[in-house]
Enzyme design. Structure first.
Site: not given
Ligand code: DOR
Ligand code: ZN
Ligand code: ZN
Length: 449
Positions: A315, A311, A182, A64
């Site tokens: 944040h 992944d 997901h 992301h």
């Molecule tokens: O832990 C996660 N963070 N799982 C997700 O499916 C989305 C992702 C996020 O975009 O922060």
């Molecule tokens: Zn993800």
């Molecule tokens: Zn995910």
């Protein structure tokens, strides 16, 4: 004779499962020659690999990169610098940005902004659009896959309705594009939440009893059933439980078109780690049990798991400090994946050739990423130099990602990525980024369309 752009000499090169001593000649971003003796090669730059291991750069099919209105969490520059530092030369970006990648206007805007900032190769996913006609348009714009959050869809899809899903799955199959899911189940989550309402549980227990292994299994089984009819190429994201992996293994035995990935955090951390790290380890799917971890590792070794992906889901610290239930799920992973996995190679838990398949070769094959994932003549010069003897402690405060925390903080790793080369350009060396913004390339699937 016009000299080549660059020659890496004195390297231990990973070539189709074997380590060969020699050099790599690079010209116009491509590997043009792999040779034992580089003494006669004329090149503008010579680089001494100092007998370090040269591997194909990692291809991270699940990350992301944020940017847009979520730039405070990460942007295309910081995200791709972080990837380069971790030995990742290609990233596929997930569509849950703000605004999300749900149509070609937003996709084009994402490419336009990214182009100016990225330092590694970046390709994109799109969310399954509400309008079925948009699917072809997105495929034509070069996306590598569609992403479906089965518990929390980005667009107006009725994820609880099999018939509706079948319609979208069929359309995606028509364009021979990957559908990444997901795997969780909206109905199960809602049922769990309603059962929990009157219980007096800790935040952590509420979380764990909401996002259960059962939800993951139901989601995987539902998708497998649908692809049995539609033939869609299904890629199951971040498998975290033994039950889900078993269902995938059975499906593979029945020749269904399914692949799957696991993340380092699900391979190394378990539920009890939440107690120490709190929201900094909060992720979806949640961390699971030691037994799940062991089955996932077995899956890596026996080929049930196809890919390791980070992944990377950054944040801000302020968000993570909000308290366990309110904090958003997600762990930054670019700078820890490869050092952790190479440490396990050194300790004999996984073979180097298995790891390279999981992080480079298979991702390129599964997602049709052309000329990448291998060190071979004619392939893109996406290479990393690794010091397999260097030990260090993970220090998130030094991450290039904006998310300067990690549940792996303080862990000792036993291998280090010392340089990252992307399309023949030295992007990172000794922890420093050597390029300016925008040196990376936007990649598109079927770019000749
Ligand atoms: O832990 C996660 N963070 N799982 C997700 O499916 C989305 C992702 C996020 O975009 O922060
Ligand atoms: Zn993800
Ligand atoms: Zn995910």
């Amino acid at each position: 004779m016009v000299p080549f752009d660059c020659c890496i000499k004195n390297a231990k090169i990973y070539l189709k499962g074997k380590i060969v001593e020699g050099g790599i000649v690079i010209d116009h971003g491509k590997i043009v020659k792999i040779t034992k003796d580089t003494s006669l090669i004329q090149s503008d730059h010579k680089m001494d690999a100092k007998k370090h291991l040269v591997l194909p750069g990692c291809i991270d099919v699940h990350a992301h990169l944020r940017d847009f209105k979520l730039s405070y969490k990460e942007d295309f520059y910081t995200g791709t610098c972080s990837a380069a530092r971790g030995g990742i030369t290609t990233v596929l970006d997930m569509p849950n940005s703000l605004p999300p990648t749900t149509n070609i206007t937003i996709l084009k805007e994402r490419k336009r902004i990214a182009k100016r900032k990225i330092v590694v190769n970046v390709g994109f996913y799109a969310a399954i659009p509400s309008s079925i006609d948009e699917i072809y348009l997105l495929v034509r714009e070069g996306i590598f896959g569609f992403k479906l959050y089965l518990h929390h869809p980005i667009t107006e899809i009725d994820v609880e309705n099999d018939e509706e899903l079948t319609k979208y799955f069929s359309e995606i199959a028509k364009w021979n594009t990957i559908l990444a899911v997901h795997p969780d189940d909206k109905t199960t989550i809602e049922k769990n939440l309603s059962l929990l309402r009157n219980e007096n549980l800790s935040s952590l227990d509420v979380f764990l009893k909401t996002y259960t292994p059962e939800g993951e299994k139901i989601a995987v089984e539902r998708c497998l059933k649908i692809i049995g009819k539609t033939g869609t190429r299904l890629h199951v994201c971040h498998v975290s439980t033994s039950d889900a992996l078993r269902a995938i293994q059975n499906a593979k035995e029945r020749n269904l078109n399914v692949t799957c990935e696991v993340t380092p955090h699900h391979l190394f951390l378990k539920t009890s780690d939440f107690e120490h790290w709190g929201a900094y380890a909060k992720t979806l799917p949640p961390l699971r049990t030691q037994q799940d971890i062991e089955i996932l590792w077995e899956g890596l070794r026996n080929g049930t798991v196809d890919v390791i992906a980070t992944d990377h889901a950054p944040h801000s610290v302020e968000e993570k400090e909000k308290g366990f239930l309110e904090a958003p799920p997600g762990i930054p992973g670019f700078e820890t994946m490869l050092p952790l996995m190479l440490t396990m190679v050194r300790r004999g838990k996984i073979r180097l050739d298995t790891l390279v398949s999981l992080t480079s070769y298979n991702p390129a094959k599964i997602f049709d990423i052309k000329n990448k994932g291998e060190i071979a003549e004619g392939f893109d010069a996406d290479l990393i130099l690794v010091d397999m003897k260097k030990e260090y402690h993970i220090r998130p405060e030094l991450f290039l990602s904006k998310a300067k925390y990690s549940p792996f903080a303080g862990w000792k790793v036993e291998a280090k990525v010392v340089a990252t080369i992307v399309n023949g350009i030295m992007v990172m060396k000794d922890d420093e980024i050597l390029v300016s913004t925008g040196s990376g390339k936007i990649i598109e699937r079927y770019s000749s369309w």
